[in-house]
Design an enzyme around this catalytic site. Structure first.
Site, short mmCIF file in Angstrom:
data_model
loop_
_atom_site.label_atom_id
_atom_site.label_comp_id
_atom_site.label_asym_id
_atom_site.label_seq_id
_atom_site.Cartn_x
_atom_site.Cartn_y
_atom_site.Cartn_z
N ILE A 152 42.65 42.09 35.61
CA ILE A 152 42.09 40.77 35.40
C ILE A 152 43.23 39.76 35.34
CG2 ILE A 152 40.59 39.34 33.97
CD1 ILE A 152 39.26 41.83 35.28
N LYS A 153 43.15 38.74 36.18
CA LYS A 153 44.21 37.72 36.21
C LYS A 153 43.90 36.61 35.20
CE LYS A 153 46.26 36.61 40.14
NZ LYS A 153 46.49 36.15 41.54
N ILE A 154 44.88 36.37 34.35
CA ILE A 154 44.78 35.32 33.34
C ILE A 154 45.97 34.39 33.53
CG2 ILE A 154 44.82 34.81 30.87
CD1 ILE A 154 43.52 37.53 30.38
#
Length: 381
Positions: free
Chosen positions: A148-150
């Site tokens: 998951i890209k944050i």
């Protein structure tokens, strides 16, 4: 049909990157790429061991409509909102890509074989919403090799800790400054400590920190060109490499430190630096500049396809080009500062612009999907 000779030639420089400890990931994804077998082909012939996506990539892929017609028709029939439609399409693509890369994931013990998907960029300054969105995306994709890209905004930092603490692997994106990168590593370590306290096996948690490269040169070189002195012009094309090399030095220091050593004893993985924005923007520079000059063990280089092809065709991989350059990197950034180009001002601007660009791409994607849903006789709002 790829011949053995073609495959060997393509893999030469890319294999040398792998031999140096660099994981090659593709910075692109589309349904057409998956369904045509192109992604699987790149894994076989060009040493691709991961995929990154972002709102701009999905805007280009889904905005074209190619390969999405049937799903769009089904979504329109169901009368879903445009936000739900986009979420269903993007997670479907990431899930399918993750399945293509599953063998790589298994063979590398989870280190590679990863596919990244970004939280809604409109949430970049909202910690709680980012956490909720990250959990939802992990649940929807439902593959162990998803990341998951944050974004590495101030609000993103506690979200990184929370999501890592829940045992979810994270790709931290939009890192431009050394100070923010250190904060990202700290957030990751805090997340590992949180996960350990919760009894989660740290061996299953992986993370990369996406440090952006070419955009730094684009902005600093623009300012150097306006100065137009010989000294200023001689510094063009140096700041981004200097910045990235000093980021790697910081990575070495943090992950050799006591705090991580204690976590490593519990099977924790270091958070690898990932070189992002590696497509060269200035035609005066070699098109493989940000590949050849950022070779170091334990890194990831995510490349747009044009850069991947260039590296395969004429890449000059000559070993580690990072760790011997720390002193020169500091000298180059200091020289830029002496000319009145503020590093702090540039990296702050780039972070704001990075979030804004992804928000704009997301808005364009929503508009395109709304139009497609409407054309099928159902209001997408």
């Amino acid at each position: 049909m790829i011949t053995v000779t073609e495959a060997t030639a393509s893999a030469g420089a890319l294999q040398r990157l792998a031999d140096q400890g660099v994981s090659v990931w593709l910075d692109d994804l589309s349904r057409r790429r998956i369904e045509s077998g192109n992604l699987a082909e790149l894994i076989r012939t060009k040493n691709v061991v991961g995929v990154t996506t972002n709102p701009s990539i999905f805007q280009a892929a889904i905005g074209s409509g190619e390969g999405y017609e049937e799903q769009l028709a089904d979504l329109a029939t169901r009368g879903v909102t445009v936000d739900e439609a986009v979420r269903m399409m993007t997670t479907a693509d990431v899930r399918a890509a993750a399945d293509v890369l599953r063998a790589v994931y298994d063979a590398t013990g989870g280190r590679d074989g990863r596919v990244s998907i970004e939280v809604d960029p409109r949430l970049a300054h909202d910690t709680r919403a980012t956490v909720a969105e990250a959990r939802q995306l992990a649940w929807l994709v439902d593959r162990p090799n998803v990341m998951i890209k944050i974004p590495a905004t101030k609000a993103g930092l506690p979200a990184i800790t929370e999501i890592i603490g829940a045992g979810i692997s994270v790709n931290v994106t939009l890192i431009f400054s050394l100070e923010r990168y250190r904060e990202v590593m700290d957030a990751y370590l805090a997340g590992l400590e949180k996960a350990q306290a919760a009894g989660i096996d740290l061996a299953g948690i992986h993370s990369v920190a996406s440090f952006f490269v070419s955009r730094v040169d684009s902005e600093i070189d623009k300012r150097l060109s306006l100065l137009a002195t010989d000294e200023a012009l001689a510094l063009r094309g140096k700041a981004a490499l200097a910045n990235a090399r000093l980021a790697y030095e910081a990575y070495e220091n943090v992950f050799a430190g006591d705090r991580f050593t204690a976590l490593a004893g519990a099977r924790a993985n270091p958070q690898r630096p990932l070189w992002a924005s590696t497509g060269v923007k200035d035609p005066a520079f070699r098109d493989t500049l940000y590949v050849e000059e950022l070779v170091a063990p334990g890194t990831v280089n995510t490349m747009p396809e044009a850069t991947l092809d260039a590296a395969a065709d004429h890449g000059d991989v000559r070993g580690d080009t990072v760790t011997s350059g720390y002193a020169q990197a500091r000298a180059d950034l200091a020289a830029v500062e002496r000319l009145g180009v503020s590093y702090d001002e540039v990296v702050e601007q780039l972070e704001q612009e990075g979030v804004a660009k992804f928000e704009a791409a997301w808005d364009d994607l929503l508009a395109a999907v709304t139009k497609s849903l409407d054309s099928k006789g159902v209001d997408g709002e």
